[in-house]
Design an enzyme around this catalytic site. Structure first.
Site, PDB file in Angstrom:
ATOM      1  CE1 TYR A 159      45.221  20.863  29.407  1.00  0.00           C
ATOM      2  CE2 TYR A 159      44.296  19.215  28.094  1.00  0.00           C
ATOM      3  CZ  TYR A 159      44.009  20.302  28.687  1.00  0.00           C
ATOM      4  OH  TYR A 159      42.969  21.107  28.653  1.00  0.00           O
ATOM      5  CE  LYS A 164      62.788  11.275  19.369  1.00  0.00           C
ATOM      6  NZ  LYS A 164      64.271  10.928  19.147  1.00  0.00           N
ATOM      7  CG  ASP A 221      66.737  10.881  21.291  1.00  0.00           C
ATOM      8  OD1 ASP A 221      66.515  11.810  21.133  1.00  0.00           O
ATOM      9  OD2 ASP A 221      66.747  10.180  20.455  1.00  0.00           O
ATOM     10  CG  ASP A 268      58.605  14.237  35.820  1.00  0.00           C
ATOM     11  OD1 ASP A 268      58.749  14.886  36.899  1.00  0.00           O
ATOM     12  OD2 ASP A 268      58.033  13.382  35.757  1.00  0.00           O
ATOM     13  CG  ASP A 271      63.689  13.436  39.112  1.00  0.00           C
ATOM     14  OD1 ASP A 271      63.391  14.447  39.529  1.00  0.00           O
ATOM     15  OD2 ASP A 271      63.299  12.238  39.517  1.00  0.00           O
TER      16      ASP A 271
END
Ligand code: ATP
Ligand code: MG
Length: 366
Positions: free
Chosen positions: A141, A196, A228, A252, A256
Site C-alpha cells: 500500500y 498469517k 510460511d 508477489d 514467483d
C-alpha cells in the site's frame, strides 16, 4: 455491452512489442475461428522508448482512453537504460493499476508436458492452480503510491499494511467465483485462504472476511494456510492446491515461487482485474537482453490474451469469447503434448515467430 468490444493496446518496450503482436494475432484468429466479432484496438503509445522521445511515459489522453476501453492489453514496459532523473524506471502501468483499482491479480500456474519441471514427483506434471494476489493494498500500500503513509527517518522507517473491508470483500468474492468457474470446467475447486492470522490483526481481519464470504458459496471447499506453511507446501505437495487467495506481498513472493515450479518467465500469464476494467499482460518484463533477436517466448502474452477473452466473455455475456479462450488454451496444451511447441527459452529451436505460427496453425484448425 455492444460489439465491437474495445481493447486499449499498449505494446510498450523491448520484447513487449513482439509478444503483444503475437498475442493479438492469436486472439484475433481464435475469434474468427469461433465466429465471434473482431475486437477493436486502440493503440496507445507508452513506455521507456516513448519517454526517451517525448519526455512523457504515456501519450496525452492515453490513460483516459485506456479507461474507456473494455479491457487493456499490455506487452511490457520499461528499459533499464532509460529512467526518470531520480533513477526510477518508467512505469505508467503501475499508475493504471492504482487509477483503475485493479485489485484482483490473477496468476495461473500450470505445468505443460515437455516444459521445465522442477519437481520429480509425477503428480507435479499435472499442476494447474491459480494464485490470486490482491494488487492495490496489503504490504504494497505504501509502495504503490509514492509517499503514502510512510514514516521515514534515520533511526526507523515505518510503512503501512492496509487491509480494507471493501477491497477484501471484493477480492474474496472474486476468489470464490473463480473457484466456481473452474469447478464448472471440471477442474478441482478448492479455495485456500493464505494469511498469517495467528500473528497479525490485519490478517485475522482478512480471514474473517473470507469466512463471511464463504457462507455465500457453500459448494466450494475451503482451506486455510499460513503463508510460511504455504511456501513449504508449494514445494512439497503443490498438487493439493487449486485457487489460493492472499494479500499483495505474499502473492508477489508465492507467485514467483509457484512460477519457478513450472517453467520460465515466458509462461507466466497475468490478469489484473478491477470493477470496471482489466489489464492483461505477461508477468515478465521487456527483456532487453534478448530483444530484437526473435528469441522471446510469446506464450505468456498469448495465454494472457486468452485470459482477456475470458474476462470479456463475462463482461459482455458473449459465450463465444470464452470458447475462443478455450481454443487457445487447448492449442497450447496440445502443442506441448505433441512436442510441437519448443520455445528457445526451454532450449528448443523455436523463436517468437515460429511459436506464434504454430499456435496460429492450431487455432485456425480448431
Ligand atoms: P521487470 O522489472 O520489467 O519485471 P525484469 O528485470 O524482471 O523486468 P524481465 O524482462 O522479466 O526482467 O527478464 C528477466 C529474464 O527473463 C531475462 O533474462 C529475460 O531474457 C528472460 N525473459 C523474460 N521474458 C522472457 C520471454 N518471454 N521469453 C524468454 N525469456 C524471457
Ligand atoms: Mg521482474
Amino acid at each position: 455491452m455492444t460489439h465491437p468490444l474495445r481493447v486499449a493496446l499498449i505494446r510498450g518496450d523491448g520484447i513487449g512489442i513482439d509478444v503483444a503482436n503475437a498475442a493479438i494475432a492469436v486472439v484475433d484468429a481464435s475469434l474468427a475461428r469461433v465466429g465471434a466479432p473482431a475486437l477493436e484496438y486502440d493503440d496507445i503509445d507508452a513506455g521507456a522508448g516513448y519517454f526517451a522521445e517525448t519526455g512523457l511515459d504515456i501519450e496525452p489522453g492515453g490513460e483516459e482512453r485506456a479507461g474507456e476501453a473494455d479491457a487493456i492489453f499490455l506487452g511490457a514496459i520499461g528499459l533499464p537504460a532509460i529512467r526518470h532523473e531520480d533513477g526510477t524506471e518508467i512505469s505508467p502501468h503501475l499508475r493504471l493499476r492504482d487509477r483503475f483499482q485493479l485489485y484482483a491479480g490473477v496468476r495461473p500456474v500450470k505445468a505443460y508436458p515437455n516444459a521445465p519441471q522442477r519437481l520429480a514427483d509425477p503428480r507435479a506434471a499435472n499442476l494447474d492452480m491459480v494464485i490470486l494476489r490482491e494488487s492495490t493494498e496489503g504490504l504494497f500500500y505504501s509502495a504503490a503510491v509514492h509517499g503514502r503513509f510512510v514514516a521515514s527517518g534515520d533511526e526507523e522507517v515505518r510503512e503501512t499494511l492496509r487491509i480494507s473491508r471493501a477491497t477484501t470483500e471484493k477480492l474474496h468474492r472474486f476468489a470464490f467465483k473463480l473457484a466456481e468457474r473452474r469447478k464448472a470446467r471440471g477442474k478441482s475447486a478448492r479455495l485456500t485462504c493464505v494469511d498469517k492470522a495467528n500473528v497479525f490483526a490485519s490478517m485475522a481481519f482478512f480471514r474473517k472476511i473470507f469466512d463471511e464470504t464463504k457462507a455465500e458459496y457453500p459448494e466450494i471447499a475451503v482451506g486455510y494456510n499460513y503463508v510460511d506453511a504455504m511456501a513449504l507446501d508449494l514445494v512439497r505437495k503443490p498438487w493439493e492446491f487449486d485457487v489460493m487467495v492472499m494479500e499483495n506481498m505474499f502473492g508477489d513472493i508465492l507467485s514467483d515461487l509457484a512460477g519457478g515450479l513450472v517453467g520460465g518467465m515466458g509462461m507466466a500469464a497475468c490478469g489484473e482485474i478491477g470493477d470496471h476494467t482489466g489489464l492483461f499482460q505477461p508477468a515478465h518484463g521487456s527483456a532487453p537482453d534478448i530483444m530484437g533477436q526473435d528469441k522471446a517466448n510469446p506464450l505468456a502474452a498469448i495465454l494472457s490474451g486468452a485470459m482477456m477473452l475470458d474476462y470479456l466473455s463475462d463482461k459482455s455475456g458473449d459465450k463465444k469469447l470464452e470458447a475462443a479462450a478455450e481454443l487457445i488454451e487447448r492449442a497450447v496444451d496440445a502443442g506441448f503434448g505433441e512436442n510441437a511447441l519448443r520455445p528457445m527459452e526451454f532450449g528448443g529451436d523455436m523463436g517468437t515467430e515460429a511459436v506464434t505460427a504454430e499456435l496460429l496453425r492450431r487455432v485456425e484448425a480448431g
